[in-house]
Design a protein around this motif. Structure first.
Motif, mmCIF file in Angstrom:
data_model
loop_
_atom_site.group_PDB
_atom_site.id
_atom_site.type_symbol
_atom_site.label_atom_id
_atom_site.label_comp_id
_atom_site.label_asym_id
_atom_site.label_seq_id
_atom_site.Cartn_x
_atom_site.Cartn_y
_atom_site.Cartn_z
ATOM 1 N N UNK A 163 -51.311 127.045 -21.273
ATOM 2 C CA UNK A 163 -50.697 126.216 -22.323
ATOM 3 C C UNK A 163 -51.497 124.942 -22.584
ATOM 4 N N UNK A 164 -51.898 124.249 -21.516
ATOM 5 C CA UNK A 164 -52.603 122.980 -21.694
ATOM 6 C C UNK A 164 -54.010 123.180 -22.248
ATOM 7 N N UNK A 165 -54.599 124.332 -21.957
ATOM 8 C CA UNK A 165 -55.905 124.634 -22.548
ATOM 9 C C UNK A 165 -55.760 124.815 -24.056
ATOM 10 N N UNK A 166 -54.691 125.484 -24.465
ATOM 11 C CA UNK A 166 -54.449 125.673 -25.896
ATOM 12 C C UNK A 166 -54.132 124.334 -26.556
ATOM 13 N N UNK A 167 -53.379 123.485 -25.882
ATOM 14 C CA UNK A 167 -53.128 122.139 -26.415
ATOM 15 C C UNK A 167 -54.440 121.389 -26.632
ATOM 16 N N UNK A 168 -55.338 121.521 -25.664
ATOM 17 C CA UNK A 168 -56.648 120.876 -25.767
ATOM 18 C C UNK A 168 -57.424 121.437 -26.956
ATOM 19 N N UNK A 169 -57.335 122.745 -27.153
ATOM 20 C CA UNK A 169 -57.999 123.378 -28.293
ATOM 21 C C UNK A 169 -57.484 122.809 -29.611
ATOM 22 N N UNK A 170 -56.159 122.688 -29.699
ATOM 23 C CA UNK A 170 -55.549 122.163 -30.924
ATOM 24 C C UNK A 170 -56.018 120.736 -31.174
ATOM 25 N N UNK A 171 -55.995 119.926 -30.115
ATOM 26 C CA UNK A 171 -56.410 118.524 -30.246
ATOM 27 C C UNK A 171 -57.875 118.428 -30.679
ATOM 28 N N UNK A 172 -58.746 119.182 -30.013
ATOM 29 C CA UNK A 172 -60.171 119.135 -30.349
ATOM 30 C C UNK A 172 -60.417 119.557 -31.790
ATOM 31 N N UNK A 173 -59.706 120.598 -32.212
ATOM 32 C CA UNK A 173 -59.920 121.096 -33.570
ATOM 33 C C UNK A 173 -59.393 120.114 -34.607
ATOM 34 N N UNK A 174 -58.234 119.525 -34.318
ATOM 35 C CA UNK A 174 -57.656 118.576 -35.279
ATOM 36 C C UNK A 174 -58.458 117.279 -35.351
ATOM 37 N N UNK A 175 -58.969 116.826 -34.193
ATOM 38 C CA UNK A 175 -59.666 115.549 -34.157
ATOM 39 C C UNK A 175 -61.156 115.659 -34.481
ATOM 40 N N UNK A 176 -61.761 116.784 -34.050
ATOM 41 C CA UNK A 176 -63.219 116.878 -34.154
ATOM 42 C C UNK A 176 -63.697 118.082 -34.960
ATOM 43 N N UNK A 177 -62.785 119.000 -35.239
ATOM 44 C CA UNK A 177 -63.129 120.127 -36.091
ATOM 45 C C UNK A 177 -64.008 121.181 -35.455
ATOM 46 N N UNK A 178 -63.903 121.360 -34.127
ATOM 47 C CA UNK A 178 -64.723 122.391 -33.489
ATOM 48 C C UNK A 178 -63.999 122.983 -32.286
ATOM 49 N N UNK A 179 -64.511 124.132 -31.823
ATOM 50 C CA UNK A 179 -64.062 124.757 -30.585
ATOM 51 C C UNK A 179 -65.230 124.760 -29.605
ATOM 52 N N UNK A 180 -64.944 124.481 -28.346
ATOM 53 C CA UNK A 180 -65.980 124.544 -27.315
ATOM 54 C C UNK A 180 -66.350 126.006 -27.074
ATOM 55 N N UNK A 181 -67.469 126.261 -26.382
ATOM 56 C CA UNK A 181 -67.849 127.655 -26.087
ATOM 57 C C UNK A 181 -66.750 128.430 -25.356
ATOM 58 N N UNK A 182 -66.089 127.796 -24.370
ATOM 59 C CA UNK A 182 -65.025 128.495 -23.640
ATOM 60 C C UNK A 182 -63.814 128.725 -24.537
ATOM 61 N N UNK A 183 -63.523 127.770 -25.399
ATOM 62 C CA UNK A 183 -62.411 127.947 -26.340
ATOM 63 C C UNK A 183 -62.688 129.112 -27.285
ATOM 64 N N UNK A 184 -63.927 129.238 -27.714
ATOM 65 C CA UNK A 184 -64.292 130.369 -28.573
ATOM 66 C C UNK A 184 -64.137 131.692 -27.821
#
Length: 309
Positions: A163-184
């Motif tokens: 859950x917290x990894x997905x929260x981090x994904x949402x935050x990164x995408x909303x704030x910075x507009x990208x996904x990290x390699x692991x998120x991808x």
């Protein structure tokens, strides 16, 4: 139900490990030998609304199978969701039905006793599977941290790791507009194309479905993915912080026995690494012990401590 006569019979206890998924009922003699065991369904009132009556019904079956040959000196029940039950009323009901000593405790305390056995008086257990809970025991004082359910706590569990990894994904995408390699990689693992797909995972499935995907991070860490390794260590650090809180509340000495239970932490060495490192940085020197592999043996050791057998 048959009566508990004790003429020329071997003394035993019945230990019950009532978990969210399944419940184990084991009959043990004075030498820790298991003379009978059977598994049943969920024994947690957080999962099964009929858990209390289901346990009593199964106990009746177990009791009747062994009472002709054995003298049941005590019944020990370690229950997930223990706090949801009216303790005094349930114990009174059990005593009235089985006419023997009753110990009703949390499943985390049962797990702790299976680690301490009769070798250690004090110690710590960190349980991290689908959920998480931590128990510390020192000089008779028991304290729990975590374990309030996924809506309130349980950080460092399989569920919150996802859950917290997905929260981090949402935050990164909303704030910075990208996904990290692991998120991808995680999106590909789930066959998702957009963030909105995660709503299906969390809002239309039971807790264990999301938790099952914690295996992804373990597998990627095993392949050497540094981002996955760091994420698992971080979640271990969260468990370590909660463990330190529990240790402080019971005024634990710097050296103590510690063990781990649960499908997530037992298969995630980087989580253990982060946890133990946090304990050591806080001035503790845990003695890591395995104890009994099955928490149900905690009932035997509690019965010994209470001198029931």
């Amino acid at each position: 139900m048959k009566t508990n006569g004790n003429e020329q019979k071997i003394d035993v206890i019945i230990s019950v490990d009532a978990g969210g998924t399944s419940t184990r009922y084991s009959v043990m003699d004075q030498n820790r030998n298991v003379v009978y065991t059977v598994d049943g369904g969920s024994g947690s009132p957080a999962v099964n609304a009929n858990a209390e009556s289901d346990i009593i019904n199964m106990l009746e079956e177990v009791y009747d199978k062994v009472i002709d040959e054995f003298n049941v000196k005590a019944i020990v029940i370690g229950m997930s969701g223990f706090a949801l039950v009216d303790h005094d009323s349930y114990v009174a009901q059990l005593k009235d039905k089985f006419n023997t000593e009753i110990e009703f405790i949390s499943d985390a305390y049962l797990a702790l006793l299976s680690i301490l056995q009769d070798k250690y008086e004090n110690g710590l257990v960190v349980v991290s599977g689908t959920g998480a809970v931590i128990n510390a025991l020192n000089k008779g004082k028991l304290f729990r941290t975590n374990g309030w359910g996924q809506l309130l706590t349980e950080r460092g569990s399989a569920y919150t790791t996802v859950r917290d990894f997905v929260r981090q994904m949402i935050h990164n995408n909303e704030q910075k507009g990208y996904f990290s390699p692991l998120e991808q990689k995680f999106m590909k693992h789930l066959n998702y194309n957009k963030l909105e797909d995660f709503k299906k995972l969390f809002y239309f499935n039971p807790k264990y479905v999301a938790a099952s995907h914690a295996r992804f991070f373990i597998e990627e860490a095993d392949k050497g993915d540094e981002e996955a390794i760091a994420w698992l260590r971080y979640n271990g650090q969260l468990l370590g912080q909660d463990a330190v809180s529990a240790l402080k509340r019971v005024s634990m000495d710097s050296e103590f026995a510690a063990g781990f239970r649960g499908g997530f932490i037992s298969n995630a060495p980087y989580v253990v690494e982060g946890l133990v490192d946090t304990l050591k940085k806080s001035g503790y020197t845990p003695i890591i012990v395995k104890g009994d592999s099955d928490p149900v043996f905690g009932g035997y050791y509690l019965a010994k401590r209470k001198q029931y057998i």
